[in-house]
Scaffold this active site. Sequence first.
Site, PDB file in Angstrom:
ATOM      1  N   ASP A  45       2.252 -28.887  12.080  1.00  0.00           N
ATOM      2  CA  ASP A  45       3.299 -29.594  12.554  1.00  0.00           C
ATOM      3  C   ASP A  45       2.913 -30.658  13.675  1.00  0.00           C
ATOM      4  O   ASP A  45       3.463 -31.581  13.922  1.00  0.00           O
ATOM      5  CB  ASP A  45       4.409 -28.971  13.057  1.00  0.00           C
ATOM      6  CG  ASP A  45       4.284 -27.958  13.935  1.00  0.00           C
ATOM      7  OD1 ASP A  45       3.107 -27.952  14.593  1.00  0.00           O
ATOM      8  OD2 ASP A  45       5.301 -27.450  14.755  1.00  0.00           O
ATOM      9  N   SER A  46       1.322 -30.519  13.938  1.00  0.00           N
ATOM     10  CA  SER A  46       0.850 -31.838  14.802  1.00  0.00           C
ATOM     11  C   SER A  46       0.776 -32.905  14.064  1.00  0.00           C
ATOM     12  O   SER A  46       0.683 -33.931  14.644  1.00  0.00           O
ATOM     13  CB  SER A  46      -0.665 -31.034  14.981  1.00  0.00           C
ATOM     14  OG  SER A  46      -1.177 -30.621  13.703  1.00  0.00           O
ATOM     15  N   ASP A  84       2.515 -24.471   8.861  1.00  0.00           N
ATOM     16  CA  ASP A  84       3.576 -24.397   9.975  1.00  0.00           C
ATOM     17  C   ASP A  84       5.007 -24.449   9.395  1.00  0.00           C
ATOM     18  O   ASP A  84       5.376 -25.436   8.960  1.00  0.00           O
ATOM     19  CB  ASP A  84       3.440 -25.461  11.240  1.00  0.00           C
ATOM     20  CG  ASP A  84       2.331 -25.111  11.936  1.00  0.00           C
ATOM     21  OD1 ASP A  84       1.978 -24.025  11.985  1.00  0.00           O
ATOM     22  OD2 ASP A  84       1.682 -26.117  12.398  1.00  0.00           O
ATOM     23  N   LYS A 112       2.901 -20.098   9.427  1.00  0.00           N
ATOM     24  CA  LYS A 112       2.715 -19.820  10.730  1.00  0.00           C
ATOM     25  C   LYS A 112       4.064 -20.022  11.437  1.00  0.00           C
ATOM     26  O   LYS A 112       4.759 -20.871  11.436  1.00  0.00           O
ATOM     27  CB  LYS A 112       1.566 -20.541  11.308  1.00  0.00           C
ATOM     28  CG  LYS A 112       1.234 -20.234  12.837  1.00  0.00           C
ATOM     29  CD  LYS A 112       0.080 -20.840  13.243  1.00  0.00           C
ATOM     30  CE  LYS A 112      -0.308 -22.235  13.276  1.00  0.00           C
ATOM     31  NZ  LYS A 112       0.573 -22.867  14.254  1.00  0.00           N
ATOM     32  N   GLU A 114       5.633 -19.845  15.462  1.00  0.00           N
ATOM     33  CA  GLU A 114       5.493 -19.787  16.800  1.00  0.00           C
ATOM     34  C   GLU A 114       6.434 -18.983  17.611  1.00  0.00           C
ATOM     35  O   GLU A 114       7.447 -18.986  17.558  1.00  0.00           O
ATOM     36  CB  GLU A 114       5.382 -21.150  17.547  1.00  0.00           C
ATOM     37  CG  GLU A 114       4.368 -22.226  16.924  1.00  0.00           C
ATOM     38  CD  GLU A 114       4.614 -23.382  17.876  1.00  0.00           C
ATOM     39  OE1 GLU A 114       5.251 -23.566  18.736  1.00  0.00           O
ATOM     40  OE2 GLU A 114       3.800 -24.552  17.238  1.00  0.00           O
ATOM     41  N   GLU A 181      -3.436 -20.045  21.396  1.00  0.00           N
ATOM     42  CA  GLU A 181      -3.487 -21.281  22.014  1.00  0.00           C
ATOM     43  C   GLU A 181      -3.766 -21.335  23.412  1.00  0.00           C
ATOM     44  O   GLU A 181      -2.567 -20.770  24.032  1.00  0.00           O
ATOM     45  CB  GLU A 181      -2.766 -22.193  21.341  1.00  0.00           C
ATOM     46  CG  GLU A 181      -2.975 -23.942  21.598  1.00  0.00           C
ATOM     47  CD  GLU A 181      -1.931 -24.761  20.914  1.00  0.00           C
ATOM     48  OE1 GLU A 181      -2.010 -25.732  21.471  1.00  0.00           O
ATOM     49  OE2 GLU A 181      -1.236 -24.457  20.292  1.00  0.00           O
TER      50      GLU A 181
END
Length: 266
Positions: A45-46, A84, A112, A114, A181
């Site tokens: 999602d960067s 993501d 993924k 978070e 991270e």
Amino acid sequence: MPAITLTTLQGLKQQGEKIAMLTCYDATFAHACNEAGVEVLLVGDSLGMVLQGHDSTLPVTTAEMAYHVAAVKRGNTDALILADLPFMAYATLEQTMINSAMLMQAGAHMVKLEGALWLADSIRLLAERGVPVCAHLGLTPQAVNVLGGYKVQGRNENQARQMRADAISLEQAGAAMLLLECVPSELAEEITQAVKIPVIGIGAGNATDGQVLVLHDMLGLSITGRTPKFVKNFMSGQTSIQGALSAYVAQVKAATFPGAEHGFSA
């Protein structure tokens, strides 16, 4: 190289061979990364920041993620595709199922998420239904407003103890991979040794099972002019993007990247 699977990655961890991962958002770069030997393509999602120009990842939607996953799939032949789940796409178990299905049907091999221990039920549910999960611990960019910025996580002993416990619990819940991270290098090493699943680092030192960088960062491209401490410009000294990608893979495999200067202390 033969197609990379979770079994492949598990084998690399057991053999002590580092795993090379890069973010990727389109078919052309997927092909180039394949040619360089990148084992995992993270459709991150960067893209909200490096492609769309937002100041965070929060505006990215699941539909946008699925679009880019499908594009990467078309250019990919060998790598495992990790996607993501974007901000608030897994706030409830029902949302988690629906949005994970969308990304897997678009071409992802793994999703993924978070978060920390609160992800356990979602991870268990996904794993039971055939969706492999990578759990993202440490600095979680989707929670930037709660964290008060992009800061190293796990520096005090209570945070470190909790992160170690969370990592073990999420593995027990069914997580097939961890991503750490902006975590102190020593803590990342402890977590890597404490779990049996592959651990990928970004700003987490050299002792994790593999490394990931944002593609644009490692090519020296930035619209902000700010370079995170954990980034290295692999275009430096190279005459082509393909050369830079190959140099990244080679240095990850040789454990010469990241160097001590790219990590954080407690």
